[in-house]
Design an enzyme around this catalytic site. Structure first.
Site, PDB file in Angstrom:
ATOM      1  N   HIS A  29      -1.141   0.258  -9.802  1.00  0.00           N
ATOM      2  CA  HIS A  29      -1.853  -0.589  -8.821  1.00  0.00           C
ATOM      3  C   HIS A  29      -2.622  -1.717  -9.529  1.00  0.00           C
ATOM      4  CE1 HIS A  29      -3.798  -0.674  -4.533  1.00  0.00           C
ATOM      5  NE2 HIS A  29      -3.635  -1.889  -5.035  1.00  0.00           N
TER       6      HIS A  29
ATOM      7  N   GLU B 249      -3.641   7.821  -5.037  1.00  0.00           N
ATOM      8  CA  GLU B 249      -3.960   7.122  -6.288  1.00  0.00           C
ATOM      9  C   GLU B 249      -5.273   7.662  -6.838  1.00  0.00           C
ATOM     10  OE1 GLU B 249      -3.840   2.915  -5.427  1.00  0.00           O
ATOM     11  OE2 GLU B 249      -1.715   2.990  -4.953  1.00  0.00           O
TER      12      GLU B 249
ATOM     13  N   ARG C 208       0.857  -1.185   0.000  1.00  0.00           N
ATOM     14  CA  ARG C 208       0.000   0.000   0.000  1.00  0.00           C
ATOM     15  C   ARG C 208       0.895   1.238   0.000  1.00  0.00           C
ATOM     16  NH1 ARG C 208      -3.680  -2.664  -1.425  1.00  0.00           N
ATOM     17  NH2 ARG C 208      -5.670  -3.056  -0.402  1.00  0.00           N
TER      18      ARG C 208
HETATM   19  P1  NAD Z   1      -0.549 -11.202   5.015  1.00  0.00           P
HETATM   20  O1  NAD Z   1      -1.504 -10.763   6.062  1.00  0.00           O
HETATM   21  O2  NAD Z   1      -0.497 -12.648   4.642  1.00  0.00           O
HETATM   22  O3  NAD Z   1       0.940 -10.753   5.421  1.00  0.00           O
HETATM   23  C1  NAD Z   1       1.259  -9.537   6.002  1.00  0.00           C
HETATM   24  C2  NAD Z   1       2.482  -9.766   6.879  1.00  0.00           C
HETATM   25  O4  NAD Z   1       2.939  -8.492   7.355  1.00  0.00           O
HETATM   26  C3  NAD Z   1       2.186 -10.635   8.118  1.00  0.00           C
HETATM   27  O5  NAD Z   1       3.109 -11.709   8.183  1.00  0.00           O
HETATM   28  C4  NAD Z   1       2.370  -9.660   9.283  1.00  0.00           C
HETATM   29  O6  NAD Z   1       2.902 -10.300  10.452  1.00  0.00           O
HETATM   30  C5  NAD Z   1       3.376  -8.682   8.690  1.00  0.00           C
HETATM   31  N1  NAD Z   1       3.435  -7.389   9.376  1.00  0.00           N
HETATM   32  C6  NAD Z   1       2.429  -6.650   9.874  1.00  0.00           C
HETATM   33  N2  NAD Z   1       2.917  -5.507  10.415  1.00  0.00           N
HETATM   34  C7  NAD Z   1       4.259  -5.539  10.233  1.00  0.00           C
HETATM   35  C8  NAD Z   1       5.322  -4.643  10.552  1.00  0.00           C
HETATM   36  N3  NAD Z   1       5.097  -3.494  11.211  1.00  0.00           N
HETATM   37  N4  NAD Z   1       6.596  -4.984  10.195  1.00  0.00           N
HETATM   38  C9  NAD Z   1       6.836  -6.146   9.534  1.00  0.00           C
HETATM   39  N5  NAD Z   1       5.870  -7.033   9.246  1.00  0.00           N
HETATM   40  C10 NAD Z   1       4.604  -6.733   9.574  1.00  0.00           C
HETATM   41  O7  NAD Z   1      -0.884 -10.306   3.748  1.00  0.00           O
HETATM   42  P2  NAD Z   1      -0.473 -10.561   2.216  1.00  0.00           P
HETATM   43  O8  NAD Z   1      -1.496 -11.408   1.555  1.00  0.00           O
HETATM   44  O9  NAD Z   1       0.955 -10.998   2.149  1.00  0.00           O
HETATM   45  O10 NAD Z   1      -0.661  -9.085   1.631  1.00  0.00           O
HETATM   46  C11 NAD Z   1       0.163  -8.023   2.093  1.00  0.00           C
HETATM   47  C12 NAD Z   1      -0.435  -6.700   1.642  1.00  0.00           C
HETATM   48  O11 NAD Z   1      -0.343  -6.585   0.226  1.00  0.00           O
HETATM   49  C13 NAD Z   1      -1.938  -6.544   1.902  1.00  0.00           C
HETATM   50  O12 NAD Z   1      -2.208  -6.124   3.228  1.00  0.00           O
HETATM   51  C14 NAD Z   1      -2.373  -5.533   0.884  1.00  0.00           C
HETATM   52  O13 NAD Z   1      -2.369  -4.232   1.428  1.00  0.00           O
HETATM   53  C15 NAD Z   1      -1.297  -5.634  -0.194  1.00  0.00           C
HETATM   54  N6  NAD Z   1      -1.880  -6.064  -1.461  1.00  0.00           N
HETATM   55  C16 NAD Z   1      -1.619  -5.320  -2.575  1.00  0.00           C
HETATM   56  C17 NAD Z   1      -2.149  -5.702  -3.797  1.00  0.00           C
HETATM   57  C18 NAD Z   1      -1.862  -4.958  -5.070  1.00  0.00           C
HETATM   58  O14 NAD Z   1      -2.698  -4.939  -5.958  1.00  0.00           O
HETATM   59  N7  NAD Z   1      -0.686  -4.372  -5.206  1.00  0.00           N
HETATM   60  C19 NAD Z   1      -3.002  -6.826  -3.865  1.00  0.00           C
HETATM   61  C20 NAD Z   1      -3.205  -7.575  -2.719  1.00  0.00           C
HETATM   62  C21 NAD Z   1      -2.646  -7.190  -1.515  1.00  0.00           C
END
Ligand code: NAD
Length: 339
Positions: free
Chosen positions: A287, A268, A239
């Site tokens: 995005h 965005e 994000r």
């Molecule tokens: P997930 O919940 O499986 O993984 C997120 C990880 O981040 C977890 O392991 C959590 O422990 C860790 N985390 C949380 N806070 C943290 C911090 N302060 N420091 C380090 N680690 C921390 O989520 P995911 O499926 O891997 O997705 C991650 C993110 O990707 C989503 O939250 C979403 O915002 C983003 N995303 C973007 C797109 C896109 O189109 N670009 C699409 C899907 C998801």
């Protein structure tokens, strides 16, 4: 007569024949609305059992959630990130928040690999060079390095980061990750867990994969950029607001880091006059990391499953607030509810 279970999509933007065709025979009515403001959403949700939303900016605030009718049991988002839903307010209200946690793990990790390798190999700069009518004389913004000599650092080691790790492992880079919520040893073979400070200091490529939350907003800030190597590259597919963009622009201008590859940005769509557009060493994609025909089908199926599950008195497949005390008691999710 029992009122039908009603779900409203508050910010719909395509055709919902798939959802309708599956929900109608189950006695679930789908209402389509295009609401933007809080008041429009409140009006759209006046008489519903469940809410669908899609947009990353649709304001599912505490005020909206507190105004939902007593019969509303579910807020389900066509996405992974639910940062525009006040999950704490929903939990207080006894409303389950659900997402589609796994719908685009493959696509976003593919996109992260493309940005990591594309940035390291300066593919976009080379492409611009050739499209401009040239062939010889490509200089680039920095010397190219062999990937297997470099360290790749993951900020957050969840679903998408782990899929990226598996895809990147063939490049034989040193892999490290910072994720304070992971207990004990690294869950991914070949990835060392380190502190964020160590990661920023040692990684040649920093790939960001954390959810947006009050704790992660601005996580990659001026102090973080000052820790990074002047030859390092930042990749963000999570994000935009996790990266302090003013600090990023300064880091690029003053060469604290060597470049960036971003699928997400703070505002965005990216404003036409954004300074990020000026840098040859910045790759920008709009995005679209989650996009594919397959991921769209997957997210729609998960939304149908979520609302059907709750209508039948079950948890949805991916509750985001699993500790909520639901307004109506729910039994465990079961694969039998697959659409
Ligand atoms: P997930 O919940 O499986 O993984 C997120 C990880 O981040 C977890 O392991 C959590 O422990 C860790 N985390 C949380 N806070 C943290 C911090 N302060 N420091 C380090 N680690 C921390 O989520 P995911 O499926 O891997 O997705 C991650 C993110 O990707 C989503 O939250 C979403 O915002 C983003 N995303 C973007 C797109 C896109 O189109 N670009 C699409 C899907 C998801």
């Amino acid at each position: 007569m029992v009122a039908p279970f009603r779900v409203v999509n508050i910010d719909c933007n395509f055709d919902y024949a798939y959802e309708r065709d599956r929900l109608a025979p189950l006695g679930i009515e789908l209402v389509l609305r295009k609401s933007v403001t809080e008041d429009e959403i409140i009006a759209a949700c006046a008489d519903v059992d469940a809410v669908f939303l899609e947009g990353t900016k649709t304001p599912m605030t505490a005020r909206v959630i507190e105004a939902l009718p007593a019969r509303c049991r579910l807020i389900a988002k066509y996405a992974v990130g639910v940062d525009n839903v006040d999950v704490a307010a929903a939990t207080r209200a006894g409303i389950v928040v659900a997402n589609a946690a796994d719908f685009c793990t493959e696509e976003v990790s593919d996109h992260a690999v493309a940005l990591i390798v594309g940035a390291a190999r300066q593919v976009v700069s080379m492409d611009r060079h050739v499209h401009a009518g040239r062939w010889t004389g490509f200089v680039g913004t920095r010397p190219l390095r062999r990937l297997s000599e470099l360290t790749l650092g993951f900020v957050g080691l969840g679903r998408i980061a782990r899929a990226t790790v598996r895809k990147m492992s063939g490049f034989r880079m040193r892999l490290i990750a910072a994720d304070p919520y992971l207990p004990g040893p690294s869950p991914e073979p070949g990835v060392d867990l380190v502190s964020l400070e160590q990661l920023l200091a040692e990684a040649d490529l920093v790939s960001v994969h954390v959810p947006l939350s009050p704790q992660t907003r601005g996580l990659i800030n001026e102090a973080a950029f000052r820790r990074m190597k002047p030859t390092s590259l930042l990749v963000n597919t999570s994000r935009g607001p996790i990266v302090d963009e003013a600090a990023l622009v300064r880091a690029l201008r003053e060469k604290w880091i060597a470049g960036a590859a971003l699928d997400v940005v703070e505002v965005e769509p990216l404003p036409a006059d954004s300074p990020l557009r000026e840098f040859d060493q910045v790759i920008l994609t709009p995005h679209r990391g989650a996009d594919s025909v397959d991921s769209l089908a997957h997210v729609r199926r998960t939304m149908v499953e979520s609302v059907f599950a709750v209508a039948q008195g079950h948890w949805p497949p991916f509750p985001f607030n699993p500790k909520v005390a639901p307004r109506v008691p729910l039994r465990p999710w079961t694969e039998a509810l697959r659409a």
